[in-house]
Design an enzyme around this catalytic site. Structure first.
Site, PDB file in Angstrom:
ATOM      1  N   GLY B  14       0.829  -1.207   0.000  1.00  0.00           N
ATOM      2  CA  GLY B  14       0.000   0.000   0.000  1.00  0.00           C
ATOM      3  C   GLY B  14       0.858   1.250   0.000  1.00  0.00           C
ATOM      4  O   GLY B  14       1.762   1.390   0.829  1.00  0.00           O
ATOM      5  N   PHE B  17      -1.014   7.127   2.539  1.00  0.00           N
ATOM      6  CA  PHE B  17      -0.276   7.878   3.557  1.00  0.00           C
ATOM      7  C   PHE B  17       0.489   6.950   4.482  1.00  0.00           C
ATOM      8  O   PHE B  17       1.658   7.185   4.788  1.00  0.00           O
ATOM      9  CB  PHE B  17      -1.238   8.721   4.385  1.00  0.00           C
ATOM     10  N   GLY B  18      -0.157   5.889   4.950  1.00  0.00           N
ATOM     11  CA  GLY B  18       0.493   4.988   5.908  1.00  0.00           C
ATOM     12  C   GLY B  18       1.719   4.314   5.315  1.00  0.00           C
ATOM     13  O   GLY B  18       2.821   4.374   5.863  1.00  0.00           O
ATOM     14  N   GLU B 173     -18.473  17.825   2.094  1.00  0.00           N
ATOM     15  CA  GLU B 173     -17.587  18.590   1.216  1.00  0.00           C
ATOM     16  C   GLU B 173     -18.013  18.448  -0.242  1.00  0.00           C
ATOM     17  O   GLU B 173     -17.972  19.404  -1.020  1.00  0.00           O
ATOM     18  CB  GLU B 173     -16.129  18.144   1.418  1.00  0.00           C
ATOM     19  N   ASP B 315      -6.029   2.969   7.897  1.00  0.00           N
ATOM     20  CA  ASP B 315      -7.458   2.628   7.913  1.00  0.00           C
ATOM     21  C   ASP B 315      -7.702   1.150   8.174  1.00  0.00           C
ATOM     22  O   ASP B 315      -8.743   0.780   8.725  1.00  0.00           O
ATOM     23  CB  ASP B 315      -8.100   2.987   6.557  1.00  0.00           C
ATOM     24  N   ALA B 330      -6.235  10.530   7.816  1.00  0.00           N
ATOM     25  CA  ALA B 330      -4.867  10.579   7.314  1.00  0.00           C
ATOM     26  C   ALA B 330      -3.833  10.660   8.433  1.00  0.00           C
ATOM     27  O   ALA B 330      -2.786   9.999   8.386  1.00  0.00           O
ATOM     28  CB  ALA B 330      -4.710  11.750   6.352  1.00  0.00           C
TER      29      ALA B 330
END
Lengths: 446, 446
Positions: B14, B17-18, B173, B315, B330
């Site tokens: 993956g 971000f992580g 949003e 997540d 995030a």
């Protein structure tokens, strides 16, 4: 039509340079104009090759057609695919219904011509539409991703061999841009790949590249490309394209047919076909004769013979001037679009249409960073100055200030920082029937 | 593994971000890191909704993973789809082959959760990946194109009705951004459409929007959206989604199941499902237990129970802190990624991993132009100042200077000139099985 008080209806099929300039010329006049295109955006084709070389985003060279006509009350746009013209009934049939016209301007442009060479349609990559450019760009990146994990030398070299067919402006410009992409940003992205294994090969059946330009620019182009590492092979044609190879044939003499039996085989997963274009026939163009190259012969006024209410402009039109037919370039499309629109206005006012006279503004070609060729009248420019001229003129001709900002920013990134920003494989889900297998694992389908 | 002189191999699945922050933390250490992702780019998901609202290009918020690791010699990237983990053999099986590891970090993130509601999977639009965002944006434009040519009032209103399900940050949003798109640039593009016929409806099953934020920001959000013309319906859930309608149900009391029989029907061609997320299970994660929401429970050190060589972050991980499980945001991904990497380095050095402690840096939400809500610690900010803060923080967090320039340029265009540049339907050839019929004529397939 002139007996009632309704305004004359003009239908323009195609929102390329020709169609757009024709419509803009009609803005503000007492006519109702409908522009039809199967896409809702106009594509600045001169920079298409840069999308395929990961230099620009697709959206940087596309402009929504509706935005062009925001303030033009008498021009409307319809997103539709024109299927058929019925000149007797004065009607255009589309996939969204029928539209009647008093005057019609056909500006559907040109498509890639395969010359009937075996395998081209199915295996080769084209470079005429935004989708094709993005698919090709994705495929190039995929080839490098696959090569990065390929231990077998032969397979890896086949993935790193790129063959471009056609030594006209598109083939030359793409060869140069691809070379700069590969040996610049991609070399940084794939440190595990031996870049001496990469081959970029440009094939041209004639003895010269860019035959339409002056001799000194032709020579400069060939020399420059070779110095960049492109394997330029003149007098060489393609006999057949297969899934993982292309069969070529080198000839020294004239027009004898090429044959697969006497040819050489290049192992490659990428054949880019820029070797020819033809007019895009509108099926059912009954009664309107079409030439062998798909282009419609027109009167000097741009009207179709015996059809004074139908005009053909741009790439689709075979416009004769002196002994030649005008080339399929943007300037011809723009000028013929304006002329056709003005001629229609003259007809509406009861006057005769005027013959079209093309003002040749010269031609340009970009080979790579700081290397271009420009021919204006009898003068030619080569090298850095020509390149600046090329940048400025293309930037100025882009429709839309935002597009200019985006393209300028991307160019600054590349030319100053030697970085290409658009190196993504996106969208990753390719349409069914996609030609690229480089990103699709053997036993799996995307 | 420590008995031979080879460096420990760490595999990170993956590149969100992580995964990226975990890999960056390992750069320069005596380890070999392989990052795997099915895309060759990282997506800045916080701005994904703006791609779906035609505000940004997809490429503006994507960054090539290889570029992140240009100068990091011990980190390599592999474009592959991880299919299965074999914790016994310490091996990851992908569609391009197998990769062995000494330590594994699972960072595959989350996917949309349909809660098993009928019709959602097949008919609704998701907003979790770049492809989904582009497909949704194309569909919105197509609805307007189709409505522009639709004479039947009921059909036209159905095309101009947009239902967003889920009143969390994404749904809020997107509702705001979509409203601004519709009543700004699109109103100029489609002068023939009566924009009073457009309905944008936001459904939320709970009694509040953005339940995770403080009460005053929740109230501000609801009021602001309503003033922008969004039809906000709280305590309303979806019973079923069909091709051209959605059945909803409003409830005042608790958790009684919703039923289709007591519901209201909204005619619409657009249902955007942002109502839930769940962990992305890696099939065959044999031996690693997965919770009901697809998230993997972890030790305080982020290790999987009884698998000290496997870490789960972001997540996908169910990280307990006090009485709650950390949210799928995030900041949790970034901080847990860094911690897991550091813990692996500690293990390699023969020391014990440390427990993870989350530093809550607050949360933000943007409702529209000059309207945002920011909560940091006990303080809240609303309105124009919060919006500036939101812009600055998101801009700073984008990876890649070029992306920041692009996003800033697009924002300037929108916020200063009220023009959205990305109003194209592109690519026009949608993948097979596409949900949108708005652009496809009835008796024809694209």
């Amino acid at each position: 039509m002139e007996t009632n008080s309704k305004k004359p209806r003009i239908v323009v099929i195609g929102a390329g340079f020709g169609g757009l300039w024709a419509a803009r010329t009609l803005a503000g006049s007492p006519v109702d104009v409908t522009v039809i295109d199967r896409n809702n955006y106009h594509t600045f084709l001169a920079l298409l090759y840069q999308v395929a070389a990961a230099e620009l985003n697709a959206e940087d060279i596309a402009y929504p057609v509706r935005s062009v006509f925001w303030k033009k009350a008498n021009i409307r746009f319809e997103l539709a695919h024109a299927r058929r013209v019925d000149p007797e009934r004065r009607r255009v049939e589309t996939d969204r219904g029928s539209i009647d016209y008093d005057y019609l301007i056909l500006a559907t442009g040109s498509v890639t011509s395969t010359f009937g060479v075996a395998g081209v349609e199915k295996q080769a990559y084209f470079l005429k539409t935004l989708e094709e450019a993005v698919a090709l760009k994705n495929h190039i990146i995929c080839c490098f991703e696959a090569a990065a994990g390929e231990a077998d030398e032969e397979k890896r070299k086949a993935l790193l061999t790129f063959v471009i067919v056609g030594g006209g402006a598109t083939g030359v410009e793409y060869s140069g841009a691809l070379t700069e992409l590969v040996h610049g940003p991609l070399a940084k992205d794939y440190p595990g790949i031996d870049f001496s294994e990469v081959r970029i090969i440009l094939l041209e059946a004639a003895p010269h590249l860019v035959a339409s330009m002056p001799a000194d620019i032709r020579a400069y182009t060939t020399t420059k490309l070779k110095s960049m590492g492109v394997d330029v092979r003149l007098s060489t044609a393609v006999a057949e394209v297969l899934q993982d190879k292309v069969i070529i044939d080198s000839r020294r003499e004239g027009a004898r047919p090429f044959s697969a039996t006497s040819g050489e085989t290049l192992s490659t997963h990428t054949v880019v076909w820029t070797a020819g274009v033809r007019g895009e026939e509108l099926p059912g163009l009954s009664g309107i004769p079409v030439g062998r190259d798909g282009r419609v012969p027109v009167e000097p006024t741009l009207q179709v013979v015996n059809r004074p209410d139908v005009y053909v402009i741009g790439d689709l039109a075979a416009i004769r001037e002196d002994a030649r037919v005008l080339p399929m370039v943007a300037q011809v499309a723009i000028q013929s679009g304006v002329k056709a629109a003005r001629n229609i206005l003259r007809q509406i006012a009861g006057r005769s249409p005027e013959p079209f006279s093309y003002a040749d503004r010269g031609s340009m070609i970009a080979i790579g960073r700081k290397a271009a060729g420009v021919a204006i009248g009898r003068r030619t420019f080569k090298g850095f100055f020509a390149w600046i001229l090329w940048l400025v003129i293309h930037l100025a001709n882009l429709i839309g200030f935002r597009n200019r900002v985006m393209v300028l920013t991307n160019w600054a990134w590349d030319y100053l920082l030697y970085e290409r920003a658009v190196r993504y494989v996106f969208p990753s889900g390719m349409p069914a029937g996609s030609k690229s297998r480089a990103c699709a694992p053997p036993a799996d389908s995307n």
